[in-house]
Design a protein around this motif. Sequence first.
Motif, short mmCIF file in Angstrom:
data_model
loop_
_atom_site.label_atom_id
_atom_site.label_comp_id
_atom_site.label_asym_id
_atom_site.label_seq_id
_atom_site.Cartn_x
_atom_site.Cartn_y
_atom_site.Cartn_z
N GLN A 44 0.82 -1.22 0.00
CA GLN A 44 0.00 0.00 0.00
C GLN A 44 0.86 1.26 0.00
O GLN A 44 0.37 2.35 -0.30
N LEU A 45 2.13 1.12 0.34
CA LEU A 45 2.99 2.28 0.45
C LEU A 45 3.45 2.76 -0.92
O LEU A 45 3.82 1.98 -1.77
N LYS A 46 3.44 4.07 -1.08
CA LYS A 46 3.88 4.68 -2.33
C LYS A 46 5.41 4.60 -2.41
O LYS A 46 6.12 5.01 -1.50
N THR A 47 5.92 4.07 -3.52
CA THR A 47 7.35 3.78 -3.60
C THR A 47 8.23 5.02 -3.65
O THR A 47 9.35 5.00 -3.16
N ASN A 48 7.72 6.12 -4.21
CA ASN A 48 8.57 7.31 -4.33
C ASN A 48 8.28 8.35 -3.25
O ASN A 48 8.66 9.51 -3.38
N GLN A 49 7.63 7.93 -2.19
CA GLN A 49 7.35 8.84 -1.07
C GLN A 49 8.50 8.79 -0.06
O GLN A 49 9.03 7.72 0.25
N ARG A 50 8.87 9.93 0.46
CA ARG A 50 9.90 10.00 1.49
C ARG A 50 9.24 9.83 2.86
O ARG A 50 8.48 10.69 3.30
#
Length: 205
Positions: free
Chosen positions: A6-12
């Motif tokens: 569910q986590l966005k891959t390009n999010q810091r």
Amino acid sequence: MDILQQLKTNQRRIGLTGGIASGKTTITDYIRKNKKIPILDADNLSRELIKPNTYGYKKILDYFGNQIIDNTNNSEKAINRKLLRNIIFKHSESKKWIEKLLHPLIKEKMIQECSQYKNNQTIVMVIPLLFEAKFEDICTEIWLVKCPIDLQQKRLITRDKISEKEAYETINFQLSFEEKSKLSDIILDNSDDQNKWINTIKELL
């Protein structure tokens, strides 16, 4: 589907951690005010997960019994978190049991909250037991707050109105700073009143 997907891959996703009374709240208050970045707090999620009539609440009562109820408010029948913490400090089996119950629930809830901020390029997750609970895999980087033990003790005694012995035991209940620093990407120095960490944050955010 794996909840991690569910986590966005390009999010810091910055995991902010540190010992109790090391100054995490002071730092997150600064970030919230000056950087306008969402702050997710594992302690707040933990409180939500043991509110009356939740799954966590029922499991804890099944395990510990009604002795764990806060009798100062009979109508609410909330869990006495201070009493629960004291029991966990003294009984390793109880500590292992409640960690096995709550850590996965907190992690799942944290991931859900991260997905709510999927349009934010950067978020900060305050996770006091980040390493102990194995939350490294949801962070893209880990920031550790540095604070001398004697200063932690002083803050903890003042904040929680506990004895020097209780403060010492509480601090040493967690992994040491030395162990955590080996696993962290950034050290935020909160050792004195100079707020050296502010310059570090200005450079990084």
